[in-house]
Motif scaffolding. Structure first.
Motif, PDB file in Angstrom:
ATOM      1  N   ARG A 140      31.629  34.578   4.237  1.00 51.08           N
ATOM      2  CA  ARG A 140      31.785  33.249   3.632  1.00 51.08           C
ATOM      3  C   ARG A 140      32.592  33.347   2.331  1.00 51.08           C
ATOM      4  O   ARG A 140      33.482  32.532   2.076  1.00 51.08           O
ATOM      5  N   ASN A 141      32.300  34.350   1.526  1.00 50.93           N
ATOM      6  CA  ASN A 141      33.032  34.526   0.273  1.00 50.93           C
ATOM      7  C   ASN A 141      34.507  34.839   0.517  1.00 50.93           C
ATOM      8  O   ASN A 141      35.384  34.358  -0.217  1.00 50.93           O
ATOM      9  N   LEU A 142      34.774  35.652   1.520  1.00 49.11           N
ATOM     10  CA  LEU A 142      36.165  35.959   1.863  1.00 49.11           C
ATOM     11  C   LEU A 142      36.943  34.690   2.190  1.00 49.11           C
ATOM     12  O   LEU A 142      38.085  34.510   1.746  1.00 49.11           O
ATOM     13  N   GLN A 143      36.323  33.828   2.949  1.00 42.96           N
ATOM     14  CA  GLN A 143      37.002  32.588   3.324  1.00 42.96           C
ATOM     15  C   GLN A 143      37.265  31.712   2.105  1.00 42.96           C
ATOM     16  O   GLN A 143      38.330  31.085   1.985  1.00 42.96           O
ATOM     17  N   LEU A 144      36.320  31.697   1.157  1.00 40.22           N
ATOM     18  CA  LEU A 144      36.513  30.923  -0.071  1.00 40.22           C
ATOM     19  C   LEU A 144      37.657  31.494  -0.909  1.00 40.22           C
ATOM     20  O   LEU A 144      38.460  30.742  -1.481  1.00 40.22           O
ATOM     21  N   VAL A 145      37.734  32.818  -0.983  1.00 37.13           N
ATOM     22  CA  VAL A 145      38.818  33.446  -1.739  1.00 37.13           C
ATOM     23  C   VAL A 145      40.164  33.175  -1.076  1.00 37.13           C
ATOM     24  O   VAL A 145      41.159  32.863  -1.759  1.00 37.13           O
ATOM     25  N   ARG A 146      40.208  33.253   0.231  1.00 35.19           N
ATOM     26  CA  ARG A 146      41.466  32.937   0.929  1.00 35.19           C
ATOM     27  C   ARG A 146      41.884  31.493   0.687  1.00 35.19           C
ATOM     28  O   ARG A 146      43.079  31.204   0.533  1.00 35.19           O
ATOM     29  N   ASP A 147      40.905  30.600   0.632  1.00 37.90           N
ATOM     30  CA  ASP A 147      41.222  29.200   0.332  1.00 37.90           C
ATOM     31  C   ASP A 147      41.786  29.070  -1.087  1.00 37.90           C
ATOM     32  O   ASP A 147      42.725  28.292  -1.324  1.00 37.90           O
ATOM     33  N   ARG A 148      41.215  29.812  -2.029  1.00 36.39           N
ATOM     34  CA  ARG A 148      41.733  29.786  -3.399  1.00 36.39           C
ATOM     35  C   ARG A 148      43.184  30.274  -3.438  1.00 36.39           C
ATOM     36  O   ARG A 148      44.023  29.700  -4.150  1.00 36.39           O
ATOM     37  N   ILE A 149      43.464  31.333  -2.705  1.00 31.77           N
ATOM     38  CA  ILE A 149      44.830  31.874  -2.677  1.00 31.77           C
ATOM     39  C   ILE A 149      45.792  30.843  -2.098  1.00 31.77           C
ATOM     40  O   ILE A 149      46.881  30.609  -2.642  1.00 31.77           O
ATOM     41  N   THR A 150      45.397  30.223  -1.005  1.00 29.55           N
ATOM     42  CA  THR A 150      46.252  29.210  -0.375  1.00 29.55           C
ATOM     43  C   THR A 150      46.509  28.050  -1.330  1.00 29.55           C
ATOM     44  O   THR A 150      47.644  27.594  -1.496  1.00 29.55           O
ATOM     45  N   THR A 151      45.452  27.560  -1.958  1.00 34.54           N
ATOM     46  CA  THR A 151      45.587  26.438  -2.892  1.00 34.54           C
ATOM     47  C   THR A 151      46.499  26.798  -4.065  1.00 34.54           C
ATOM     48  O   THR A 151      47.353  26.004  -4.481  1.00 34.54           O
ATOM     49  N   ALA A 152      46.327  28.019  -4.590  1.00 35.95           N
ATOM     50  CA  ALA A 152      47.160  28.462  -5.712  1.00 35.95           C
ATOM     51  C   ALA A 152      48.617  28.588  -5.302  1.00 35.95           C
ATOM     52  O   ALA A 152      49.523  28.241  -6.072  1.00 35.95           O
ATOM     53  N   CYS A 153      48.854  29.082  -4.105  1.00 38.60           N
ATOM     54  CA  CYS A 153      50.235  29.211  -3.624  1.00 38.60           C
ATOM     55  C   CYS A 153      50.891  27.839  -3.457  1.00 38.60           C
ATOM     56  O   CYS A 153      52.049  27.640  -3.847  1.00 38.60           O
ATOM     57  N   VAL A 154      50.157  26.909  -2.877  1.00 40.22           N
ATOM     58  CA  VAL A 154      50.697  25.559  -2.702  1.00 40.22           C
ATOM     59  C   VAL A 154      51.039  24.951  -4.056  1.00 40.22           C
ATOM     60  O   VAL A 154      52.104  24.352  -4.249  1.00 40.22           O
ATOM     61  N   ALA A 155      50.145  25.126  -5.026  1.00 37.34           N
ATOM     62  CA  ALA A 155      50.387  24.581  -6.367  1.00 37.34           C
ATOM     63  C   ALA A 155      51.606  25.203  -7.031  1.00 37.34           C
ATOM     64  O   ALA A 155      52.299  24.553  -7.825  1.00 37.34           O
TER      65      ALA A 155
END
Length: 233
Positions: free
Chosen positions: A6-21
């Motif tokens: 679950r934590n891995l998925q949250l971190v991947r979401d953070r990376i995706t969001t940061a990249c989009v930004a």
């Protein structure tokens, strides 16, 4: 679903969001899961969710995990990064067991890793560690010394110079963190632009749990995340 997955998925979401930004493709940023102080079972748990690259600060502990996991048929082949200080008496262990070393800051260490890398293994992938903010107690090269060492390391057999790594002091806010990481990006770009390397570097290892968004904004291609995946140590 386990906590680690679950934590891995949250971190991947953070990376995706940061990249989009930052206007970047999320595929341009790799996640290195920092598993120091956590056992082989925690690494195996993360591997079930597709995580393949793991970072270890302590060499003996890392080698113990590497060997233990190789004996588990259910665990796929993993990529191991040494991200902690490397002393001369530990270079053989690193050269024989790790795939990457991100903490090279002396020519002597690079030479020993080159000499001790077994011929049957692929070349060892190397990042130079830069003390980008001049912390007195930090490992790493002074920014002014990076180009010269990069040129020397790039010539060594059994090694491939991939890039730079930095661990600046925690910043007060997002903008301050971006500024710190941007210093590393400027050094990275300057060395590549200098023409002294036979092959340009492609890896900028910046950012951890607390500052991965700022690192990605500044141009990091690899974030090293431990606490947000495995929990507090």
């Amino acid at each position: 679903m386990t906590t680690i997955v679950r934590n891995l998925q949250l971190v991947r979401d953070r990376i995706t969001t940061a990249c989009v930004a930052a206007g970047r493709n999320p595929a341009t940023v790799r996640l290195l899961a920092v598993s120091k102080t956590f056992g082989a079972e925690a690494v195996a748990d993360a591997a079930t969710d597709g995580q393949r690259a793991f970072g270890e600060n302590y060499i003996a502990e890392g080698v113990e995990k590497i060997l233990a996991l190789r004996q588990q048929p259910a665990v796929p082949a993993l990529e191991w990064h040494c991200i902690g200080p490397v002393q001369s008496n530990k270079t053989r262990l690193v050269a024989e067991h790790f795939d990457w070393v991100q903490s090279v800051d002396r020519l002597k260490i690079a030479q020993r890793l080159s000499e001790q890398r077994p011929a049957h293994l692929p070349p060892l992938q190397i990042c130079l560690q830069v003390n980008v903010d001049g912390g007195a107690n930090k490992s790493g090269l002074a920014p002014a010394d990076v180009q010269a060492l990069a040129q020397e390391v790039a010539q060594l057999p059994r090694l491939v110079l991939r890039g730079l790594m930095a661990i600046p002091e925690p910043a007060a806010d997002f903008d301050a963190a971006c500024e710190l990481h941007a210093r590393s990006k400027a050094i990275f770009d300057a060395v590549n632009a200098s023409g002294v390397l036979p092959i340009p570097m492609d890896t900028l290892s910046l950012g951890m749990t607390a500052d991965l968004e700022a690192a990605i904004h500044a141009g990091s291609t690899m974030v090293r995340v431990g606490t947000a995946i495995f929990g507090k140590r």
